[in-house]
Design a protein around this motif. Sequence first.
Motif, PDB file in Angstrom:
ATOM      1  N   GLN A  22      47.760  49.935  26.355  1.00 40.19           N
ATOM      2  CA  GLN A  22      47.502  49.835  24.766  1.00 40.19           C
ATOM      3  C   GLN A  22      48.185  48.476  24.237  1.00 40.19           C
ATOM      4  O   GLN A  22      48.965  47.819  24.771  1.00 40.19           O
ATOM      5  CB  GLN A  22      48.157  51.154  24.122  1.00 40.19           C
ATOM      6  N   CYS A  23      47.828  48.461  23.067  1.00 37.83           N
ATOM      7  CA  CYS A  23      48.861  47.278  22.257  1.00 37.83           C
ATOM      8  C   CYS A  23      50.306  47.609  22.292  1.00 37.83           C
ATOM      9  O   CYS A  23      50.465  48.790  21.730  1.00 37.83           O
ATOM     10  CB  CYS A  23      48.224  47.173  20.977  1.00 37.83           C
ATOM     11  N   SER A  24      50.966  46.716  22.508  1.00 40.02           N
ATOM     12  CA  SER A  24      52.417  46.952  22.662  1.00 40.02           C
ATOM     13  C   SER A  24      53.340  46.411  21.477  1.00 40.02           C
ATOM     14  O   SER A  24      54.486  46.173  21.704  1.00 40.02           O
ATOM     15  CB  SER A  24      53.057  46.797  23.970  1.00 40.02           C
ATOM     16  N   GLU A  25      52.514  45.852  20.480  1.00 38.52           N
ATOM     17  CA  GLU A  25      52.990  45.304  19.541  1.00 38.52           C
ATOM     18  C   GLU A  25      52.808  45.961  18.095  1.00 38.52           C
ATOM     19  O   GLU A  25      51.401  45.912  17.729  1.00 38.52           O
ATOM     20  CB  GLU A  25      53.069  43.807  19.381  1.00 38.52           C
ATOM     21  N   LEU A  26      53.588  46.414  17.458  1.00 36.53           N
ATOM     22  CA  LEU A  26      53.420  46.958  15.855  1.00 36.53           C
ATOM     23  C   LEU A  26      52.588  46.110  15.333  1.00 36.53           C
ATOM     24  O   LEU A  26      52.820  45.028  14.554  1.00 36.53           O
ATOM     25  CB  LEU A  26      54.524  47.378  15.203  1.00 36.53           C
ATOM     26  N   CYS A  27      51.200  46.309  14.969  1.00 36.45           N
ATOM     27  CA  CYS A  27      50.096  45.396  14.536  1.00 36.45           C
ATOM     28  C   CYS A  27      49.520  46.047  13.134  1.00 36.45           C
ATOM     29  O   CYS A  27      48.463  45.359  12.895  1.00 36.45           O
ATOM     30  CB  CYS A  27      49.333  44.937  15.601  1.00 36.45           C
ATOM     31  N   GLY A  28      49.968  47.056  12.783  1.00 35.71           N
ATOM     32  CA  GLY A  28      49.352  47.738  11.488  1.00 35.71           C
ATOM     33  C   GLY A  28      49.025  48.936  11.381  1.00 35.71           C
ATOM     34  O   GLY A  28      49.426  49.673  12.472  1.00 35.71           O
ATOM     35  N   VAL A  29      48.411  49.539  10.518  1.00 36.68           N
ATOM     36  CA  VAL A  29      48.125  51.079  10.482  1.00 36.68           C
ATOM     37  C   VAL A  29      47.405  51.734  11.574  1.00 36.68           C
ATOM     38  O   VAL A  29      47.680  52.815  12.048  1.00 36.68           O
ATOM     39  CB  VAL A  29      47.574  51.189   9.235  1.00 36.68           C
ATOM     40  N   ASN A  30      46.624  51.092  12.430  1.00 39.03           N
ATOM     41  CA  ASN A  30      45.855  51.620  13.419  1.00 39.03           C
ATOM     42  C   ASN A  30      46.320  51.058  14.844  1.00 39.03           C
ATOM     43  O   ASN A  30      45.702  51.066  15.947  1.00 39.03           O
ATOM     44  CB  ASN A  30      44.246  51.350  13.396  1.00 39.03           C
ATOM     45  N   HIS A  31      47.514  50.672  14.939  1.00 42.10           N
ATOM     46  CA  HIS A  31      48.156  50.146  15.933  1.00 42.10           C
ATOM     47  C   HIS A  31      48.261  51.094  17.199  1.00 42.10           C
ATOM     48  O   HIS A  31      47.639  50.590  18.643  1.00 42.10           O
ATOM     49  CB  HIS A  31      49.578  49.809  15.774  1.00 42.10           C
ATOM     50  N   ALA A  32      48.226  52.561  16.889  1.00 39.11           N
ATOM     51  CA  ALA A  32      48.225  53.340  17.949  1.00 39.11           C
ATOM     52  C   ALA A  32      46.577  53.631  18.617  1.00 39.11           C
ATOM     53  O   ALA A  32      46.696  54.471  19.547  1.00 39.11           O
ATOM     54  CB  ALA A  32      48.736  54.823  17.429  1.00 39.11           C
ATOM     55  N   PHE A  33      45.936  53.029  17.959  1.00 32.93           N
ATOM     56  CA  PHE A  33      44.439  53.365  18.239  1.00 32.93           C
ATOM     57  C   PHE A  33      43.625  51.983  18.843  1.00 32.93           C
ATOM     58  O   PHE A  33      42.670  51.825  18.445  1.00 32.93           O
ATOM     59  CB  PHE A  33      43.468  53.849  17.250  1.00 32.93           C
ATOM     60  N   MET A  34      44.670  51.409  19.718  1.00 30.26           N
ATOM     61  CA  MET A  34      43.919  49.970  20.100  1.00 30.26           C
ATOM     62  C   MET A  34      44.376  50.141  21.596  1.00 30.26           C
ATOM     63  O   MET A  34      45.163  49.352  22.279  1.00 30.26           O
ATOM     64  CB  MET A  34      44.965  49.169  19.478  1.00 30.26           C
ATOM     65  N   PRO A  35      43.705  50.693  22.448  1.00 29.39           N
ATOM     66  CA  PRO A  35      43.573  50.951  23.949  1.00 29.39           C
ATOM     67  C   PRO A  35      43.084  49.656  24.418  1.00 29.39           C
ATOM     68  O   PRO A  35      42.235  49.118  23.940  1.00 29.39           O
ATOM     69  CB  PRO A  35      43.225  52.344  24.206  1.00 29.39           C
ATOM     70  N   ALA A  36      43.353  49.432  25.861  1.00 28.38           N
ATOM     71  CA  ALA A  36      42.686  48.790  26.500  1.00 28.38           C
ATOM     72  C   ALA A  36      42.290  49.460  28.144  1.00 28.38           C
ATOM     73  O   ALA A  36      43.251  49.868  28.440  1.00 28.38           O
ATOM     74  CB  ALA A  36      43.605  47.317  26.659  1.00 28.38           C
ATOM     75  N   ALA A  37      41.244  49.146  28.767  1.00 29.08           N
ATOM     76  CA  ALA A  37      40.845  49.606  29.985  1.00 29.08           C
ATOM     77  C   ALA A  37      40.415  48.557  30.774  1.00 29.08           C
ATOM     78  O   ALA A  37      39.351  47.998  30.429  1.00 29.08           O
ATOM     79  CB  ALA A  37      40.101  50.834  29.886  1.00 29.08           C
ATOM     80  N   LEU A  38      40.807  48.595  32.125  1.00 26.57           N
ATOM     81  CA  LEU A  38      40.322  47.639  33.245  1.00 26.57           C
ATOM     82  C   LEU A  38      39.852  48.486  34.094  1.00 26.57           C
ATOM     83  O   LEU A  38      40.297  49.401  34.770  1.00 26.57           O
ATOM     84  CB  LEU A  38      41.471  46.717  33.541  1.00 26.57           C
TER      85      LEU A  38
END
Length: 281
Positions: A231-247
């Motif tokens: 996931q994104c691990s830097e508080l980046c806004g209201v939808n920060h918790a909904f910004m995953p990454a998959a490899l």
Amino acid sequence: MAFGLSRLRGFRAAVLAFIGLAIVAGPAAAGQPEPWQMNMQDPASPVMTQIYDLHNYITIIMIGIVLLVMGLLGYCIFRFNAKKNPTPSKTSHNTLLEIAWTAIPVLILVAIAVPSFRLLYFMDRAQDAEMTLKVIGHQWYWSFEYPDHGNVALDSFMKYPEDLEEGEPRLLAVDTPVVLPEDTNIRIITTASDVIHSFAIPALGLKTDAIPGRLNETWVRVEEPGMYYGQCSELCGVNHAFMPAALKIVPREEFEAWMSETQAAQGIAPAQTPATELASR
């Protein structure tokens, strides 16, 4: 008395249950967090293996410090209490003691600093990188580019719960995972288009800030095929918790087939790249 015995038995049962849970939970399954996880995810790259080893090494040092301090406190409490030591010493300085409590912490810090700096340099840049992946953070999704493959580009968005397939983790699964070959030194370059993000895949030891107008570099070599989530691990806004990454890590031949299909779909002519050259040998 019976009430006290009951409380003691309840406490004992709770301790045994906690120990049993730690044993059962153990390390998490590769690539994603698990319910009741008690440890880090299983390392799946050389970087994460060294991070895991350093974590265990420092934990042992911390336990030793705690035991030493507790032992000294216990000794002082029982040896120098008012009953056993009614006339306290009036000594105000002890040269040997002052040297010891200055030198020992310095030695502990050196013992931690040397492997820490070694790991930081190991994580910094890829040695003999075979391909490059560019990661771009947006509010709130990731874009990925393959500069060595004609700048193939894709956007990756989180899947909504109603779109999840069986076995896919909620808030971590994406519609378009990044496909990479296994057992390959991959240079990863991160940046962002708006605010600061952080690209993190815990099982691979990846956690690098993506900063607008700047390129940061790290690397990865994944030793086992499979899906690895982060996931994104830097508080980046209201939808920060909904910004995953998959490899999605696949064998090299499968990666080359996927890349050829993707290049054709995006109208990009196949190019001879370091990765394809290595695969053709």
